[in-house]
Scaffold this motif. Structure first.
Motif, short mmCIF file in Angstrom:
data_model
loop_
_atom_site.label_atom_id
_atom_site.label_comp_id
_atom_site.label_asym_id
_atom_site.label_seq_id
_atom_site.Cartn_x
_atom_site.Cartn_y
_atom_site.Cartn_z
N GLU A 121 0.83 -1.20 0.00
CA GLU A 121 0.00 0.00 0.00
C GLU A 121 0.87 1.26 0.00
O GLU A 121 0.60 2.21 -0.74
N ALA A 122 1.91 1.27 0.82
CA ALA A 122 2.80 2.42 0.86
C ALA A 122 3.49 2.64 -0.48
O ALA A 122 3.64 3.78 -0.93
N LEU A 123 3.86 1.56 -1.12
CA LEU A 123 4.50 1.67 -2.44
C LEU A 123 3.53 2.26 -3.46
O LEU A 123 3.90 3.14 -4.24
N MET A 124 2.29 1.79 -3.43
CA MET A 124 1.30 2.31 -4.38
C MET A 124 1.03 3.79 -4.13
O MET A 124 0.82 4.55 -5.07
N GLU A 125 1.04 4.22 -2.88
CA GLU A 125 0.78 5.62 -2.55
C GLU A 125 1.94 6.54 -2.95
O GLU A 125 1.75 7.73 -3.12
N THR A 126 3.14 5.98 -3.08
CA THR A 126 4.29 6.81 -3.44
C THR A 126 4.65 6.71 -4.91
O THR A 126 5.60 7.33 -5.34
N PRO A 143 4.06 7.36 -8.93
CA PRO A 143 5.48 7.36 -9.25
C PRO A 143 6.21 8.39 -8.39
O PRO A 143 5.71 9.47 -8.15
N ALA A 144 7.35 8.02 -7.98
CA ALA A 144 8.18 8.91 -7.19
C ALA A 144 9.64 8.62 -7.49
O ALA A 144 10.00 7.54 -7.95
N SER A 145 10.47 9.57 -7.22
CA SER A 145 11.89 9.39 -7.53
C SER A 145 12.63 8.64 -6.42
O SER A 145 13.63 8.03 -6.67
N ASP A 146 12.09 8.71 -5.20
CA ASP A 146 12.76 8.06 -4.07
C ASP A 146 11.95 6.87 -3.58
O ASP A 146 10.74 7.00 -3.33
N PRO A 147 12.55 5.70 -3.44
CA PRO A 147 11.82 4.54 -2.95
C PRO A 147 11.52 4.68 -1.46
O PRO A 147 12.17 5.43 -0.74
N ILE A 148 10.50 3.94 -1.00
CA ILE A 148 10.16 3.96 0.42
C ILE A 148 11.23 3.22 1.20
O ILE A 148 11.93 2.37 0.66
N SER A 149 11.35 3.53 2.47
CA SER A 149 12.30 2.84 3.34
C SER A 149 11.57 1.71 4.05
O SER A 149 10.60 1.96 4.78
N PRO A 150 11.98 0.46 3.83
CA PRO A 150 11.31 -0.64 4.51
C PRO A 150 11.61 -0.61 6.00
O PRO A 150 12.70 -0.23 6.42
N SER A 151 10.64 -0.96 6.81
CA SER A 151 10.82 -1.03 8.25
C SER A 151 9.87 -2.08 8.80
O SER A 151 8.93 -2.50 8.14
N VAL A 152 10.10 -2.47 10.03
CA VAL A 152 9.26 -3.45 10.68
C VAL A 152 8.01 -2.76 11.19
O VAL A 152 8.07 -1.72 11.82
N VAL A 153 6.86 -3.35 10.90
CA VAL A 153 5.58 -2.81 11.33
C VAL A 153 5.07 -3.66 12.46
O VAL A 153 5.02 -4.88 12.37
N ASN A 154 4.67 -3.03 13.54
CA ASN A 154 4.13 -3.79 14.68
C ASN A 154 2.64 -3.71 14.70
O ASN A 154 2.00 -2.87 14.37
#
Length: 52
Positions: free
Chosen positions: A34-39, A41-52
């Protein structure tokens, strides 16, 4: 040489079951998708992190 003791029953019971672990991983993947779809097209990729 160090000798490791077995985890206590209390520690073992605190560990999530495989079903819960699978559900958490599925939720994390869904949130990352979902975060990827919201960003896009963008020039900077999202930063993966652990979701609790």
């Amino acid at each position: 040489m160090e000798q490791h003791s077995k985890p206590s029953k209390r520690v073992i019971s605190a560990l999530p079951s495989p079903v819960v672990q699978d559900a958490v991983l599925t939720r994390q993947e869904s949130l990352l998708d979902e975060a990827l779809m919201e960003t896009f097209p963008a020039s900077d990729p999202i930063s993966p992190s652990v979701v609790n």
